[in-house]
Write an enzyme that holds these catalytic residues in place. Structure first.
Site, PDB file in Angstrom:
ATOM      1  N   GLY A 152       0.852  -1.193   0.000  1.00 32.23           N
ATOM      2  CA  GLY A 152       0.000   0.000   0.000  1.00 32.23           C
ATOM      3  C   GLY A 152       0.882   1.236   0.000  1.00 32.23           C
ATOM      4  O   GLY A 152       2.045   1.184  -0.391  1.00 32.23           O
ATOM      5  N   ARG A 153       0.307   2.343   0.470  1.00 30.84           N
ATOM      6  CA  ARG A 153       1.058   3.611   0.442  1.00 30.84           C
ATOM      7  C   ARG A 153       2.345   3.516   1.250  1.00 30.84           C
ATOM      8  O   ARG A 153       3.412   3.947   0.817  1.00 30.84           O
ATOM      9  CB  ARG A 153       0.192   4.747   0.994  1.00 30.84           C
ATOM     10  CG  ARG A 153      -0.882   5.192   0.030  1.00 30.84           C
ATOM     11  CD  ARG A 153      -1.772   6.219   0.693  1.00 30.84           C
ATOM     12  NE  ARG A 153      -2.691   5.585   1.613  1.00 30.84           N
ATOM     13  CZ  ARG A 153      -4.021   5.683   1.559  1.00 30.84           C
ATOM     14  NH1 ARG A 153      -4.574   6.407   0.629  1.00 30.84           N
ATOM     15  NH2 ARG A 153      -4.785   5.071   2.433  1.00 30.84           N
ATOM     16  N   ILE A 154       2.257   2.931   2.461  1.00 28.94           N
ATOM     17  CA  ILE A 154       3.445   2.860   3.321  1.00 28.94           C
ATOM     18  C   ILE A 154       4.413   1.806   2.795  1.00 28.94           C
ATOM     19  O   ILE A 154       5.629   2.034   2.731  1.00 28.94           O
ATOM     20  CB  ILE A 154       3.029   2.599   4.788  1.00 28.94           C
ATOM     21  CG1 ILE A 154       2.287   3.829   5.332  1.00 28.94           C
ATOM     22  CG2 ILE A 154       4.249   2.263   5.645  1.00 28.94           C
ATOM     23  CD1 ILE A 154       1.710   3.659   6.726  1.00 28.94           C
ATOM     24  N   SER A 173       0.576  -8.562  -2.283  1.00 29.98           N
ATOM     25  CA  SER A 173      -0.576  -7.696  -2.020  1.00 29.98           C
ATOM     26  C   SER A 173      -1.788  -8.388  -2.639  1.00 29.98           C
ATOM     27  O   SER A 173      -1.638  -9.440  -3.263  1.00 29.98           O
ATOM     28  CB  SER A 173      -0.369  -6.301  -2.619  1.00 29.98           C
ATOM     29  OG  SER A 173      -0.363  -6.385  -4.018  1.00 29.98           O
ATOM     30  N   ARG A 174      -2.975  -7.786  -2.448  1.00 28.82           N
ATOM     31  CA  ARG A 174      -4.177  -8.456  -2.949  1.00 28.82           C
ATOM     32  C   ARG A 174      -4.104  -8.715  -4.448  1.00 28.82           C
ATOM     33  O   ARG A 174      -4.623  -9.686  -4.951  1.00 28.82           O
ATOM     34  CB  ARG A 174      -5.424  -7.633  -2.606  1.00 28.82           C
ATOM     35  CG  ARG A 174      -5.945  -7.962  -1.208  1.00 28.82           C
ATOM     36  CD  ARG A 174      -7.085  -7.069  -0.846  1.00 28.82           C
ATOM     37  NE  ARG A 174      -6.595  -5.713  -0.643  1.00 28.82           N
ATOM     38  CZ  ARG A 174      -6.923  -4.932   0.367  1.00 28.82           C
ATOM     39  NH1 ARG A 174      -7.771  -5.347   1.270  1.00 28.82           N
ATOM     40  NH2 ARG A 174      -6.424  -3.715   0.492  1.00 28.82           N
ATOM     41  N   ARG A 231       0.513  -3.544  12.356  1.00 23.55           N
ATOM     42  CA  ARG A 231      -0.247  -3.850  13.564  1.00 23.55           C
ATOM     43  C   ARG A 231       0.245  -5.186  14.103  1.00 23.55           C
ATOM     44  O   ARG A 231       0.562  -6.095  13.311  1.00 23.55           O
ATOM     45  CB  ARG A 231      -1.751  -3.974  13.251  1.00 23.55           C
ATOM     46  CG  ARG A 231      -2.458  -2.659  12.948  1.00 23.55           C
ATOM     47  CD  ARG A 231      -2.606  -1.794  14.197  1.00 23.55           C
ATOM     48  NE  ARG A 231      -3.327  -0.560  13.957  1.00 23.55           N
ATOM     49  CZ  ARG A 231      -2.767   0.603  13.647  1.00 23.55           C
ATOM     50  NH1 ARG A 231      -1.453   0.697  13.538  1.00 23.55           N
ATOM     51  NH2 ARG A 231      -3.508   1.684  13.477  1.00 23.55           N
ATOM     52  N   ASP A 255       7.713  -2.506  15.870  1.00 21.61           N
ATOM     53  CA  ASP A 255       7.146  -1.267  16.416  1.00 21.61           C
ATOM     54  C   ASP A 255       5.744  -1.510  16.973  1.00 21.61           C
ATOM     55  O   ASP A 255       5.199  -0.637  17.641  1.00 21.61           O
ATOM     56  CB  ASP A 255       7.084  -0.208  15.305  1.00 21.61           C
ATOM     57  CG  ASP A 255       6.636   1.156  15.805  1.00 21.61           C
ATOM     58  OD1 ASP A 255       7.120   1.570  16.880  1.00 21.61           O
ATOM     59  OD2 ASP A 255       5.814   1.808  15.136  1.00 21.61           O
ATOM     60  N   GLU A 260      -0.601  -4.371  22.902  1.00 19.41           N
ATOM     61  CA  GLU A 260       0.256  -3.267  23.349  1.00 19.41           C
ATOM     62  C   GLU A 260      -0.564  -2.240  24.133  1.00 19.41           C
ATOM     63  O   GLU A 260      -1.753  -2.082  23.852  1.00 19.41           O
ATOM     64  CB  GLU A 260       0.942  -2.606  22.133  1.00 19.41           C
ATOM     65  CG  GLU A 260      -0.050  -1.984  21.158  1.00 19.41           C
ATOM     66  CD  GLU A 260       0.616  -1.435  19.901  1.00 19.41           C
ATOM     67  OE1 GLU A 260       1.410  -2.145  19.261  1.00 19.41           O
ATOM     68  OE2 GLU A 260       0.294  -0.290  19.564  1.00 19.41           O
ATOM     69  N   HIS A 278       5.532   1.535  19.478  1.00 21.34           N
ATOM     70  CA  HIS A 278       4.559   1.994  18.463  1.00 21.34           C
ATOM     71  C   HIS A 278       4.718   3.490  18.185  1.00 21.34           C
ATOM     72  O   HIS A 278       3.882   4.303  18.582  1.00 21.34           O
ATOM     73  CB  HIS A 278       3.112   1.691  18.906  1.00 21.34           C
ATOM     74  CG  HIS A 278       2.135   1.800  17.759  1.00 21.34           C
ATOM     75  ND1 HIS A 278       0.962   1.114  17.716  1.00 21.34           N
ATOM     76  CD2 HIS A 278       2.168   2.530  16.609  1.00 21.34           C
ATOM     77  CE1 HIS A 278       0.304   1.404  16.596  1.00 21.34           C
ATOM     78  NE2 HIS A 278       1.025   2.267  15.910  1.00 21.34           N
TER      79      HIS A 278
HETATM   80  C1  8YV Z   1      -0.536   6.052  15.683  1.00 19.52           C
HETATM   81  C2  8YV Z   1      -0.859   4.475  13.689  1.00 19.52           C
HETATM   82  O1  8YV Z   1       0.002   5.262  16.680  1.00 19.52           O
HETATM   83  O2  8YV Z   1      -1.599   5.853  11.929  1.00 19.52           O
HETATM   84  C3  8YV Z   1      -1.656   4.768  12.469  1.00 19.52           C
HETATM   85  O3  8YV Z   1      -2.376   3.866  12.019  1.00 19.52           O
HETATM   86  O4  8YV Z   1      -0.784   3.381  14.101  1.00 19.52           O
HETATM   87  C4  8YV Z   1      -0.078   5.525  14.372  1.00 19.52           C
HETATM   88  O5  8YV Z   1       0.265   6.538  13.509  1.00 19.52           O
HETATM   89  C5  8YV Z   1      -1.963   6.175  15.969  1.00 19.52           C
HETATM   90  O6  8YV Z   1      -2.689   6.698  14.945  1.00 19.52           O
HETATM   91  C6  8YV Z   1      -2.182   7.037  17.200  1.00 19.52           C
HETATM   92  O7  8YV Z   1      -3.328   6.650  17.796  1.00 19.52           O
END
Ligand code: 8YV
Length: 312
Positions: A152-154, A173-174, A231, A255, A260, A278
């Site tokens: 995806g974008r990231i 990816s899909r 995640r 991360d 968490e 995170h």
């Molecule tokens: C932040 C994130 O921890 O953008 C996300 O999906 O996991 C992080 O950038 C989160 O948004 C803060 O609650």
């Protein structure tokens, strides 16, 4: 009580802006919403949402006139988007503004783990360098093969950075995507077999749960390093911990974690990991941009304009 309610642990400048620009009331937990007087809850039409505490249909029903949930973050897996849709509630997120920071951290985790920067730093701070001599040799990262799970974008921003490290890029990816010659794999096992470095950049939620499974980790093998900036739910954490403890993969840079910030204590005993709390998007600049985009979506909603970054 105004019609904007904010939930989450916001930075001071975001709290100030939420209060000044949107006259928002700020709470930190779902339970605090339930504790608000019914007349206050009835006035809420927009919710600024931040955090990872699940927010489902029952929570939404506490705010019967809710029309918008504006998430602070690109990942909105804490929000039950189907339940929102069923209630006519729109959801927005904050994509793109965090891509660079999250990708920077992914690359940092990969290099920190591969080059053993934490034990090497400890070698210096413990005085060992002066008394015992040079630290052991680490391994080369540049020129290796990297597998991006989720382009995806990231994921794409990470892959772009890794090409500068002369890495051979594979991805899953899909569906196959247009790339500058990167190798597509239809499943993560085939991807893991082809690479030494597996970088997880999936969206969270039930569709991607445990996508990096025991079988994927076995396919990655003993030279493998897993980096996860997505995640905790995307990786079978028990299998990952087993693999790290038994050396069936080389290491991990993480991360994100299941449950968490109360992470599995097995992580704390490992020496072949680099762990972060995170903080992929946690820079002053990016968090300011995320907060601004969240508020811009709320302003657009309140003014009846098109939402900037809708997800449903
Ligand atoms: C932040 C994130 O921890 O953008 C996300 O999906 O996991 C992080 O950038 C989160 O948004 C803060 O609650």
């Amino acid at each position: 009580m105004t019609n904007v309610l904010a939930i989450g642990h916001y930075a001071d400048h975001d709290q100030d802006a939420l209060r000044a620009d949107l006259l928002a009331r700020i709470v930190t937990t779902n339970a605090e919403i339930a504790a608000l007087p019914e007349t206050d809850r009835q006035q809420v039409t927009a919710l600024a949402f931040m955090g990872h505490e699940p927010f489902g249909g029952t929570d939404m029903d506490l705010l019967p006139n809710l029309g918008l949930i504006a998430n602070f973050g690109v990942g909105y897996d804490a929000i039950d988007v189907d339940a929102a849709g069923a209630r006519g509630v729109k959801v927005t997120n904050t994509p793109d503004v965090l891509n660079d920071d999250v990708a920077d951290l992914a690359v940092a985790l990969l290099i920190a783990q591969g080059r053993e920067m934490i034990p090497a730093s400890n070698w210096v701070t413990s005085g060992n360098w002066g008394t015992k001599g040079n630290f052991r040799l680490a391994r080369k990262i540049s020129g290796g093969s990297a597998g991006i799970v989720g382009l995806g974008r990231i994921g794409r921003t990470i892959a772009d950075r890794l090409t500068a490290f002369k890495m051979d890029i594979h991805y899953t990816s899909r569906r196959e995507k247009e790339t500058p010659g990167w190798t597509y794999h239809s499943n993560p096992v085939s991807l893991a077999k082809a690479v030494d470095y597996l970088i997880v950049a999936l969206v969270g939620g039930p569709d991607t749960e445990n996508q990096v499974s025991k079988t994927v980790l076995e396919a990655l093998g003993p030279r493998g390093i897993v980096v996860n900036i997505s995640r905790g739910s995307t990786v079978d954490e028990d299998a990952l911990l087993d693999a790290l403890e038994n050396g069936t993969i080389a290491g991990a840079g993480l991360d994100v974690f299941q449950g968490e910030p109360q992470i599995d204590p097995r992580f704390l005993k490992l020496e072949n990991v680099v762990l972060q709390p995170h903080q992929g998007s946690a820079t002053v600049e990016t968090r300011a941009a995320m907060g601004q985009l969240q508020r811009d979506n709320i302003h657009a909603f309140l003014a009846g304009r098109d939402l900037l970054t809708p997800v449903n």
